[in-house]
Design a protein around this motif. Structure first.
Motif, PDB file in Angstrom:
ATOM      1  N   LYS A   1      65.120  78.160  80.112  1.00 35.31           N
ATOM      2  CA  LYS A   1      65.214  78.595  78.710  1.00 35.31           C
ATOM      3  C   LYS A   1      65.001  80.089  78.542  1.00 35.31           C
ATOM      4  CE  LYS A   1      62.833  78.171  74.264  1.00 35.31           C
ATOM      5  NZ  LYS A   1      61.772  77.467  73.509  1.00 35.31           N
ATOM      6  N   GLU A   2      63.970  80.628  79.175  1.00 38.15           N
ATOM      7  CA  GLU A   2      63.626  82.028  78.967  1.00 38.15           C
ATOM      8  C   GLU A   2      64.668  82.984  79.537  1.00 38.15           C
ATOM      9  OE1 GLU A   2      61.356  80.480  82.599  1.00 38.15           O
ATOM     10  OE2 GLU A   2      61.809  79.798  80.552  1.00 38.15           O
ATOM     11  N   ASP A   3      65.540  82.483  80.413  1.00 44.74           N
ATOM     12  CA  ASP A   3      66.552  83.336  81.026  1.00 44.74           C
ATOM     13  C   ASP A   3      67.854  83.371  80.246  1.00 44.74           C
ATOM     14  OD1 ASP A   3      64.908  84.096  83.143  1.00 44.74           O
ATOM     15  OD2 ASP A   3      65.423  82.314  84.309  1.00 44.74           O
TER      16      ASP A   3
ATOM     17  N   LYS B   1      67.695  77.435  73.681  1.00 49.77           N
ATOM     18  CA  LYS B   1      66.647  76.977  72.763  1.00 49.77           C
ATOM     19  C   LYS B   1      66.848  75.521  72.367  1.00 49.77           C
ATOM     20  CE  LYS B   1      65.606  81.459  70.632  1.00 49.77           C
ATOM     21  NZ  LYS B   1      65.617  82.230  69.363  1.00 49.77           N
ATOM     22  N   GLU B   2      68.101  75.182  72.028  1.00 48.66           N
ATOM     23  CA  GLU B   2      68.355  73.822  71.552  1.00 48.66           C
ATOM     24  C   GLU B   2      68.012  72.775  72.594  1.00 48.66           C
ATOM     25  OE1 GLU B   2      71.177  76.361  69.087  1.00 48.66           O
ATOM     26  OE2 GLU B   2      70.284  76.387  71.080  1.00 48.66           O
ATOM     27  N   PHE B   3      68.312  73.053  73.864  1.00 45.05           N
ATOM     28  CA  PHE B   3      68.097  72.079  74.919  1.00 45.05           C
ATOM     29  C   PHE B   3      66.804  72.315  75.693  1.00 45.05           C
ATOM     30  CE2 PHE B   3      72.997  71.667  75.494  1.00 45.05           C
ATOM     31  CZ  PHE B   3      73.059  70.932  74.318  1.00 45.05           C
ATOM     32  N   ASP B   4      66.079  73.399  75.396  1.00 44.99           N
ATOM     33  CA  ASP B   4      64.903  73.758  76.199  1.00 44.99           C
ATOM     34  C   ASP B   4      65.271  73.673  77.676  1.00 44.99           C
ATOM     35  OD1 ASP B   4      62.332  74.474  76.873  1.00 44.99           O
ATOM     36  OD2 ASP B   4      61.554  72.423  76.761  1.00 44.99           O
ATOM     37  N   THR B   5      66.303  74.430  78.067  1.00 44.49           N
ATOM     38  CA  THR B   5      66.949  74.227  79.362  1.00 44.49           C
ATOM     39  C   THR B   5      66.033  74.490  80.548  1.00 44.49           C
ATOM     40  OG1 THR B   5      67.870  76.468  79.217  1.00 44.49           O
ATOM     41  CG2 THR B   5      69.281  74.654  78.528  1.00 44.49           C
TER      42      THR B   5
ATOM     43  N   PRO C   1      65.009  83.253  74.298  1.00 40.70           N
ATOM     44  CA  PRO C   1      65.436  84.304  75.218  1.00 40.70           C
ATOM     45  C   PRO C   1      65.465  85.674  74.534  1.00 40.70           C
ATOM     46  CG  PRO C   1      66.942  82.421  75.265  1.00 40.70           C
ATOM     47  CD  PRO C   1      66.071  82.238  74.086  1.00 40.70           C
ATOM     48  N   ALA C   2      65.463  86.712  75.350  1.00 40.67           N
ATOM     49  CA  ALA C   2      65.449  88.076  74.833  1.00 40.67           C
ATOM     50  C   ALA C   2      66.728  88.374  74.057  1.00 40.67           C
ATOM     51  CB  ALA C   2      65.304  89.065  75.981  1.00 40.67           C
ATOM     52  N   VAL C   3      66.622  89.247  73.036  1.00 45.86           N
ATOM     53  CA  VAL C   3      67.802  89.629  72.250  1.00 45.86           C
ATOM     54  C   VAL C   3      68.575  90.760  72.915  1.00 45.86           C
ATOM     55  CG1 VAL C   3      66.853  88.837  70.065  1.00 45.86           C
ATOM     56  CG2 VAL C   3      66.394  91.179  70.825  1.00 45.86           C
TER      57      VAL C   3
ATOM     58  N   GLN D   1      62.713  68.403  86.933  1.00 43.35           N
ATOM     59  CA  GLN D   1      62.716  68.664  85.500  1.00 43.35           C
ATOM     60  C   GLN D   1      64.131  68.828  84.978  1.00 43.35           C
ATOM     61  OE1 GLN D   1      59.880  71.077  83.478  1.00 43.35           O
ATOM     62  NE2 GLN D   1      58.536  71.214  85.264  1.00 43.35           N
ATOM     63  N   ARG D   2      64.412  68.213  83.838  1.00 48.23           N
ATOM     64  CA  ARG D   2      65.745  68.211  83.240  1.00 48.23           C
ATOM     65  C   ARG D   2      65.727  68.902  81.883  1.00 48.23           C
ATOM     66  NH1 ARG D   2      68.623  62.743  82.523  1.00 48.23           N
ATOM     67  NH2 ARG D   2      69.983  64.292  81.544  1.00 48.23           N
TER      68      ARG D   2
END
Length: 438
Positions: A115-117, A123-127, A188-190, A419-420
């Motif tokens: 997600k953070e990358d 965001k929607e999927f908390d990937t 994630p960063a803008v 983790q998924r």
């Protein structure tokens, strides 16, 4: 006796790499944009030449390499190549004559980052990190991680750009830092500011020059006025691009090669990324920036794209139907996301996991169109998927009386910890998000 000249001369390879070795330590690579990075090769106008480009992910059945990827060190691009006679204010005409994978590396990958990358649905999927490996067979791609599909590729460079001037580089850094300052701590960063960590320039440089590049060098993640990471899938073999020139010699750089990609490259590492070779020819249009009013690049698409005569098209409007139900005014991004989520939801009816659907829409030759941006409050965007790439009938008419037969397609390569990414929002999650909006 026949001489070599009677057969013609082979095209020069200006930059060579070893696709089986890590990028770090290889000559002729760079992962920042900066005017002080010297050219590593020179091309004459009208000369046909080749540039070899490197990928970074391993052909394995887990996504640990994506889980641990250091985004401060990507992309590793090939160049710069000086084009004789190019001056600031000119336009550089680049003909992409061919883009092909290395025979010793007939495979590519599509990835989802943590997600953070980043990624369109981070965001929607908390990937969580995952990937699919694709086997490349001539013009076709298929994957053990996304079974039941096979499609023709549209090989293209994700990144093609000229070097910025110091003034343009300073402007990039100013305006992108303003975005970061306006949304501190966003994940994630803008935007991604200059980052000394991870800088790699594959040539011997004076220490002071290298430190300046580390301090000021622009990251290669976004596309900008010079071209860069625009990820235009139709910029394929047979295309022509006109790029603005900002420094003497233009200092052309290329990389991030893709075998195939859907419109938007939505999962971020979303094309079929590959190592390979680009064959190019460059000429200079004197005064081209003014003559063409060239604020940003112009290109002529390839005449050699795969032909799929039928598309199943999903509509999206600027209402967050898969999230909190909120209305957005004329937001094309929201509308595209809804079209993509509608398509993914449809694919899960066939048995594909959310990760497989996300990766498939990123890698396959999907088409997206802005249908309407004038009917307040709802923008309308479409996403089209060619049914011919599947080994079964996926049209609504192919449903049985109880819906589609759900097949077990397994899943993409996950992290070793298993983790998924989460599935679509539960009813409870939708209500929770809606209450936060109120």
């Amino acid at each position: 006796m026949t001489t070599e000249s009677e057969y013609g001369q082979p095209h020069k390879t200006l930059i060579s790499i070893d696709p089986l070795k890590p990028a770090k330590g290889q000559k002729g690579l760079q992962n920042r944009w900066h005017p002080d990075i010297p050219a590593v090769a020179t091309a004459q106008q009208g000369e046909i030449f080749k540039v070899e480009c490197i990928g970074q992910v391993k052909n394995t059945d887990n996504a640990d390499d994506l889980n641990s990827v250091d985004l401060s060190s990507v992309h590793n691009l090939s160049g710069p190549v000086r084009v004789e006679g190019a001056q600031p204010g000119d336009a550089l005409k680049v003909e992409l004559l061919n883009v092909e994978y290395f025979p010793q590396c007939p495979w590519g990958y599509t990835g989802i980052f943590n997600k953070e990358d980043g990624g369109l649905f981070a965001k929607e999927f908390d990937t969580k990190a995952s990937k699919a490996i694709w086997d490349l067979e001539g013009v076709y791609a298929s994957s053990r991680h996304v079974p039941g599909v096979r499609f023709a590729g549209i090989p293209h460079p994700g990144i093609l750009g000229t070097a910025p001037s110091q003034e343009l580089l300073d402007e990039w850094n100013r305006r992108e830092q303003a975005l970061i300052d306006a949304q501190p701590g966003a994940s994630p960063a803008v935007a991604l500011p200059p980052e000394p960590k991870g800088v790699y320039i594959g040539q011997d440089l004076d220490e002071a020059v290298l430190e300046k590049i580390k301090k000021e060098g622009a990251r290669t993640i976004p596309g900008r006025e010079h071209g860069g990471n625009c990820d235009i899938k139709n910029l394929s073999r047979g295309s022509t691009v006109w790029l603005p020139v900002f420094v003497e010699g233009a200092n052309l750089t290329v990389g991030d090669l893709h075998f195939s990609q859907g419109d938007s490259e939505m999962s971020f590492c979303g094309a079929i990324e590959m190592s390979g070779v680009v064959t190019m020819r460059c000429t200079v249009v004197k005064g081209g920036v003014e003559k063409l009013n060239l604020k940003q690049p112009i290109f002529l698409p390839s005449p050699v794209d795969p032909f799929y005569s039928q598309h199943l098209t999903f509509q999206g409007i600027s209402v967050d139907a898969h999230g909190d139900g909120s209305q957005h005014s004329m937001c094309a991004t929201t509308a595209f996301k809804q079209a993509a989520l509608n398509t993914m939801s449809y694919l899960t009816n066939l048995g594909y996991t959310l990760e497989q659907a996300y990766i498939l829409l990123s890698a396959a030759p999907t088409e997206s169109h802005v249908a309407a941006l004038v009917d307040v409050p709802n923008a309308c965007v479409t996403l089209s998927l060619p049914p011919q790439i599947f080994d079964r009938n996926i049209l609504p008419e192919g449903m049985g009386p109880n819906g589609f037969e759900k097949r077990d397609y397994g899943n993409v390569a996950l992290r070793s910890d298993g983790q998924r990414s989460i599935e679509f929002f539960s009813e409870e999650e939708v209500k929770k998000r809606a209450s936060k909006k109120q």
